[in-house]
Design a protein around this motif. Structure first.
Motif, PDB file in Angstrom:
ATOM      1  N   PHE A  35     -50.082 -41.502  -1.022  1.00  0.00           N
ATOM      2  CA  PHE A  35     -49.307 -41.253   0.188  1.00  0.00           C
ATOM      3  C   PHE A  35     -48.960 -39.770   0.315  1.00  0.00           C
ATOM      4  N   ARG A  36     -48.468 -39.174  -0.779  1.00  0.00           N
ATOM      5  CA  ARG A  36     -48.073 -37.766  -0.742  1.00  0.00           C
ATOM      6  C   ARG A  36     -49.279 -36.859  -0.514  1.00  0.00           C
ATOM      7  N   LEU A  37     -50.372 -37.102  -1.240  1.00  0.00           N
ATOM      8  CA  LEU A  37     -51.546 -36.236  -1.116  1.00  0.00           C
ATOM      9  C   LEU A  37     -52.162 -36.331   0.279  1.00  0.00           C
ATOM     10  N   PHE A  38     -52.365 -37.543   0.768  1.00  0.00           N
ATOM     11  CA  PHE A  38     -53.020 -37.693   2.070  1.00  0.00           C
ATOM     12  C   PHE A  38     -52.118 -37.207   3.205  1.00  0.00           C
ATOM     13  N   ALA A  39     -50.805 -37.305   3.031  1.00  0.00           N
ATOM     14  CA  ALA A  39     -49.895 -36.734   4.033  1.00  0.00           C
ATOM     15  C   ALA A  39     -50.032 -35.209   4.062  1.00  0.00           C
ATOM     16  N   ARG A  40     -50.194 -34.592   2.889  1.00  0.00           N
ATOM     17  CA  ARG A  40     -50.358 -33.134   2.810  1.00  0.00           C
ATOM     18  C   ARG A  40     -51.691 -32.679   3.401  1.00  0.00           C
ATOM     19  N   MET A  41     -52.698 -33.552   3.404  1.00  0.00           N
ATOM     20  CA  MET A  41     -54.011 -33.160   3.928  1.00  0.00           C
ATOM     21  C   MET A  41     -54.176 -33.490   5.412  1.00  0.00           C
ATOM     22  N   LYS A  42     -53.214 -34.189   5.994  1.00  0.00           N
ATOM     23  CA  LYS A  42     -53.305 -34.576   7.402  1.00  0.00           C
ATOM     24  C   LYS A  42     -53.412 -33.333   8.288  1.00  0.00           C
ATOM     25  N   GLY A  43     -54.374 -33.335   9.182  1.00  0.00           N
ATOM     26  CA  GLY A  43     -54.561 -32.245  10.120  1.00  0.00           C
ATOM     27  C   GLY A  43     -55.240 -31.009   9.533  1.00  0.00           C
ATOM     28  N   MET A  44     -55.742 -31.114   8.319  1.00  0.00           N
ATOM     29  CA  MET A  44     -56.391 -29.963   7.692  1.00  0.00           C
ATOM     30  C   MET A  44     -57.664 -29.602   8.460  1.00  0.00           C
ATOM     31  N   THR A  45     -57.844 -28.325   8.701  1.00  0.00           N
ATOM     32  CA  THR A  45     -59.036 -27.860   9.413  1.00  0.00           C
ATOM     33  C   THR A  45     -60.166 -27.587   8.427  1.00  0.00           C
ATOM     34  N   ASP A  46     -61.365 -27.469   8.948  1.00  0.00           N
ATOM     35  CA  ASP A  46     -62.509 -27.113   8.106  1.00  0.00           C
ATOM     36  C   ASP A  46     -62.326 -25.729   7.496  1.00  0.00           C
ATOM     37  N   ALA A  47     -61.715 -24.821   8.260  1.00  0.00           N
ATOM     38  CA  ALA A  47     -61.471 -23.466   7.749  1.00  0.00           C
ATOM     39  C   ALA A  47     -60.529 -23.501   6.536  1.00  0.00           C
ATOM     40  N   GLU A  48     -59.478 -24.309   6.605  1.00  0.00           N
ATOM     41  CA  GLU A  48     -58.563 -24.457   5.464  1.00  0.00           C
ATOM     42  C   GLU A  48     -59.287 -25.076   4.276  1.00  0.00           C
TER      43      GLU A  48
ATOM     44  N   GLY B 122     -53.687 -32.372  -6.641  1.00  0.00           N
ATOM     45  CA  GLY B 122     -53.036 -32.646  -5.361  1.00  0.00           C
ATOM     46  C   GLY B 122     -51.940 -31.635  -5.063  1.00  0.00           C
ATOM     47  N   GLY B 123     -51.161 -31.276  -6.077  1.00  0.00           N
ATOM     48  CA  GLY B 123     -50.140 -30.243  -5.907  1.00  0.00           C
ATOM     49  C   GLY B 123     -50.755 -28.900  -5.550  1.00  0.00           C
ATOM     50  N   GLU B 124     -51.886 -28.590  -6.184  1.00  0.00           N
ATOM     51  CA  GLU B 124     -52.577 -27.342  -5.862  1.00  0.00           C
ATOM     52  C   GLU B 124     -53.085 -27.343  -4.422  1.00  0.00           C
ATOM     53  N   ILE B 125     -53.576 -28.485  -3.967  1.00  0.00           N
ATOM     54  CA  ILE B 125     -54.042 -28.596  -2.582  1.00  0.00           C
ATOM     55  C   ILE B 125     -52.881 -28.319  -1.622  1.00  0.00           C
ATOM     56  N   GLY B 126     -51.717 -28.912  -1.897  1.00  0.00           N
ATOM     57  CA  GLY B 126     -50.548 -28.669  -1.056  1.00  0.00           C
ATOM     58  C   GLY B 126     -50.154 -27.200  -1.032  1.00  0.00           C
ATOM     59  N   LEU B 127     -50.181 -26.555  -2.195  1.00  0.00           N
ATOM     60  CA  LEU B 127     -49.833 -25.137  -2.264  1.00  0.00           C
ATOM     61  C   LEU B 127     -50.840 -24.282  -1.501  1.00  0.00           C
ATOM     62  N   LEU B 128     -52.125 -24.588  -1.651  1.00  0.00           N
ATOM     63  CA  LEU B 128     -53.138 -23.826  -0.917  1.00  0.00           C
ATOM     64  C   LEU B 128     -52.973 -23.985   0.591  1.00  0.00           C
ATOM     65  N   ARG B 129     -52.635 -25.172   1.034  1.00  0.00           N
ATOM     66  CA  ARG B 129     -52.390 -25.357   2.476  1.00  0.00           C
ATOM     67  C   ARG B 129     -51.202 -24.513   2.917  1.00  0.00           C
ATOM     68  N   ASP B 130     -50.141 -24.516   2.127  1.00  0.00           N
ATOM     69  CA  ASP B 130     -48.967 -23.702   2.465  1.00  0.00           C
ATOM     70  C   ASP B 130     -49.343 -22.228   2.566  1.00  0.00           C
ATOM     71  N   LEU B 131     -50.125 -21.748   1.607  1.00  0.00           N
ATOM     72  CA  LEU B 131     -50.527 -20.338   1.615  1.00  0.00           C
ATOM     73  C   LEU B 131     -51.438 -20.034   2.802  1.00  0.00           C
ATOM     74  N   TYR B 132     -52.372 -20.924   3.090  1.00  0.00           N
ATOM     75  CA  TYR B 132     -53.287 -20.715   4.214  1.00  0.00           C
ATOM     76  C   TYR B 132     -52.507 -20.625   5.518  1.00  0.00           C
ATOM     77  N   LEU B 133     -51.586 -21.554   5.718  1.00  0.00           N
ATOM     78  CA  LEU B 133     -50.823 -21.604   6.963  1.00  0.00           C
ATOM     79  C   LEU B 133     -49.880 -20.431   7.131  1.00  0.00           C
ATOM     80  N   ARG B 134     -49.530 -19.754   6.013  1.00  0.00           N
ATOM     81  CA  ARG B 134     -48.586 -18.654   6.081  1.00  0.00           C
ATOM     82  C   ARG B 134     -49.212 -17.282   5.860  1.00  0.00           C
ATOM     83  N   GLN B 135     -50.532 -17.244   5.699  1.00  0.00           N
ATOM     84  CA  GLN B 135     -51.159 -15.938   5.460  1.00  0.00           C
ATOM     85  C   GLN B 135     -50.933 -15.037   6.671  1.00  0.00           C
ATOM     86  N   GLY B 136     -50.582 -13.831   6.375  1.00  0.00           N
ATOM     87  CA  GLY B 136     -50.350 -12.856   7.436  1.00  0.00           C
ATOM     88  C   GLY B 136     -49.016 -12.998   8.139  1.00  0.00           C
ATOM     89  N   ALA B 137     -48.209 -13.981   7.728  1.00  0.00           N
ATOM     90  CA  ALA B 137     -46.901 -14.199   8.396  1.00  0.00           C
ATOM     91  C   ALA B 137     -45.886 -13.195   7.922  1.00  0.00           C
TER      92      ALA B 137
END
Length: 184
Positions: free
Chosen positions: A23-36, A169-184
């Protein structure tokens, strides 16, 4: 989704832990783009890449580093492949007599949507086999498998799989956080 209503308490609790992780992992991957999914934040990332005929394949199965070097950096796509194909699918192949024919384990979808779907399928294959064991078999030696696993229990294998799922799974969540915040 695995049946967590089994009357066998150990099997039930293990499946509940897997369901919570899923549940936690798939919730973190929801809406992930191909670029991410294929984002390479450093120059020497290990990932999946298109090969012959456009089929994406994992570039390095077990990235290794020297004694004084950090481990190679892997992408979300590689980590999703690692959890699905190498761990969950691999454990079904090596530790269950009724393993389906999976084909090339180094081939993996190149899109986020297809990668997450492949992971979901591998997850179901694994958890359904764990559910079918029941407590008595879950706690008994496996009796087969590579690397000395024959004398270990299915419970130990299952807990190892859960460790891999939570770690990557934790690493995937962290990478998504970093991707979404790059350049912010």
């Amino acid at each position: 989704m695995a049946d967590t209503t089994t009357p066998d308490p150990v099997t039930r609790d293990v499946l509940a832990a897997f369901e919570n992780a899923r549940f936690r992992l798939f919730a973190r991957m929801k809406g992930m783009t191909d670029a991410e999914y294929r984002w390479e934040p450093v120059s020497d990332c290990v990932s999946i890449r298109p090969g012959e005929g456009g089929v994406f394949r994992v570039a390095t199965e077990f990235p290794e580093s020297g004694p004084d070097e950090p481990d190679p950096f892997t992408t979300i796509a590689w980590r999703v492949w690692h959890i699905g194909s190498l761990c969950l699918r691999g454990y079904v192949i090596h530790f269950f007599d009724d393993a389906p024919e999976f084909g090339d384990r180094l081939a993996w979808p190149g899109t986020a949507e297809e990668g997450v779907q492949a992971l979901a399928e591998d997850w179901e294959h694994f958890t359904s086999r764990i559910a079918a064991l029941g407590d008595e078999r879950l706690l008994a030696p496996i009796g087969m498998g590579p690397g000395g696993w024959a004398d270990e229990s299915y419970l130990k294998l299952t807990l190892h799989a859960l460790k891999e799922v939570n770690h990557h799974g934790g690493e995937i969540g962290l990478l998504r956080d970093l991707y979404l915040r790059q350049g912010a």
